[in-house]
Structures are given as C-alpha cells and as structure tokens.
Design an enzyme around this catalytic site. Structure first.
Site, mmCIF file in Angstrom:
data_model
loop_
_atom_site.group_PDB
_atom_site.id
_atom_site.type_symbol
_atom_site.label_atom_id
_atom_site.label_comp_id
_atom_site.label_asym_id
_atom_site.label_seq_id
_atom_site.Cartn_x
_atom_site.Cartn_y
_atom_site.Cartn_z
ATOM 1 N N ALA A 1 0.836 -1.205 0.000
ATOM 2 C CA ALA A 1 0.000 0.000 0.000
ATOM 3 C C ALA A 1 0.870 1.254 0.000
ATOM 4 O O ALA A 1 0.657 2.170 -0.807
ATOM 5 C CB ALA A 1 -0.943 -0.013 1.202
ATOM 6 N N GLU A 2 1.835 1.301 0.878
ATOM 7 C CA GLU A 2 2.679 2.495 0.968
ATOM 8 C C GLU A 2 3.526 2.679 -0.278
ATOM 9 O O GLU A 2 3.661 3.799 -0.790
ATOM 10 C CB GLU A 2 3.561 2.442 2.209
ATOM 11 N N ALA A 3 4.089 1.609 -0.780
ATOM 12 C CA ALA A 3 4.932 1.713 -1.976
ATOM 13 C C ALA A 3 4.155 2.278 -3.155
ATOM 14 O O ALA A 3 4.639 3.156 -3.879
ATOM 15 C CB ALA A 3 5.521 0.345 -2.327
ATOM 16 N N VAL B 1 3.257 6.060 -2.534
ATOM 17 C CA VAL B 1 4.443 6.905 -2.674
ATOM 18 C C VAL B 1 4.835 7.022 -4.140
ATOM 19 O O VAL B 1 5.146 8.113 -4.634
ATOM 20 C CB VAL B 1 5.605 6.358 -1.821
#
Length: 133
Positions: A56-58, A61
C-alpha cells in the site's frame, strides 16, 4: 496490467526485497502485485500483514512521486492504516491504489488488495508527505 519489477522504474531495495512488481503508475492510480512465497508467510502459513502495508505504501508513494518529481519533490510515507480482511496463503496478491486527495504538502490514497480470485484481502489508507529531497 503490463507489470515490471520495481527496480526497473526506480531503485528501491525494500520493494525488491518483498518482490513488488509494478504495473500502471500515475498521479491518480498505481497498481502492483506480489507473488506469495515462503519468506512472506508468518506462523500458520498466511501472508504477513506487513506485506499488505508495504504494498500500500509503496504504491501510494510511487503514484505521488510520479507527479511531484516534475517539481523536484518526492513523496514520503507519512501514515499507513491497513486492515487485513481475508488471509492469503498462496498465489498472487494484486493491489490498486487510488488517489483521494491531492494537496500541496500531503496526498491521501486508498488501496484495495485482492487475491487471485478477486476477493478483497486488505484495504488501506495511506497519507504521503510531499517534500524536497
């Protein structure tokens, strides 16, 4: 979804470590997938929740950075709230991040992660800070 290894689009050691393969990536939508393997499982044989969070974060970002890099800025994960709804033990995990807010200093993304059968396995909301390098 023309998928390619994360390392082909920009260096990212951790993304490569857990096996993220990127698909479409723009300032509005980012897709990726991870093949389940033994190193990603926790006790009991299910995929570790951290894998969903990392995906999710990758993607959030990368989607943010796809836009703000033109201004010499970069996206940095600020907050990540991911909930696991359905355990996965094998196959491929597919994630789609959709931008919900584009601000001057923060962006907010919603992420849906599904298994090979299309069942929703995890959902998340990621806030990305827009900063100077």
């Amino acid at each position: 979804m023309g998928v390619h290894p994360a390392s082909e689009s920009e260096p990212s050691g951790f993304d490569d470590l857990f096996g993220l393969e990127l698909g479409d990536c723009s300032e509005e939508l980012a897709r990726g997938r991870v093949q389940v393997r033994d190193e990603l499982r926790q006790i009991g044989g299910v995929v570790h929740g951290g894998v969903y969070c990392a995906m999710a974060e990758a993607l959030a970002v990368r989607g943010t950075t796809a836009s703000v890099a033109r201004e010499g800025k970069l996206g940095i994960g600020l907050a990540n709230q991911t909930s696991v709804l359905h355990p996965v033990t094998r196959g491929t995990i597919h994630a789609t991040a959709t931008r919900r807010h584009r601000g001057r200093t923060t962006w907010v993304w919603e992420v849906e992660i599904v298994d090979d059968q299309g069942r929703v396995c995890a959902v998340g909301r990621v806030t990305v800070a827009v900063r100077d390098p």
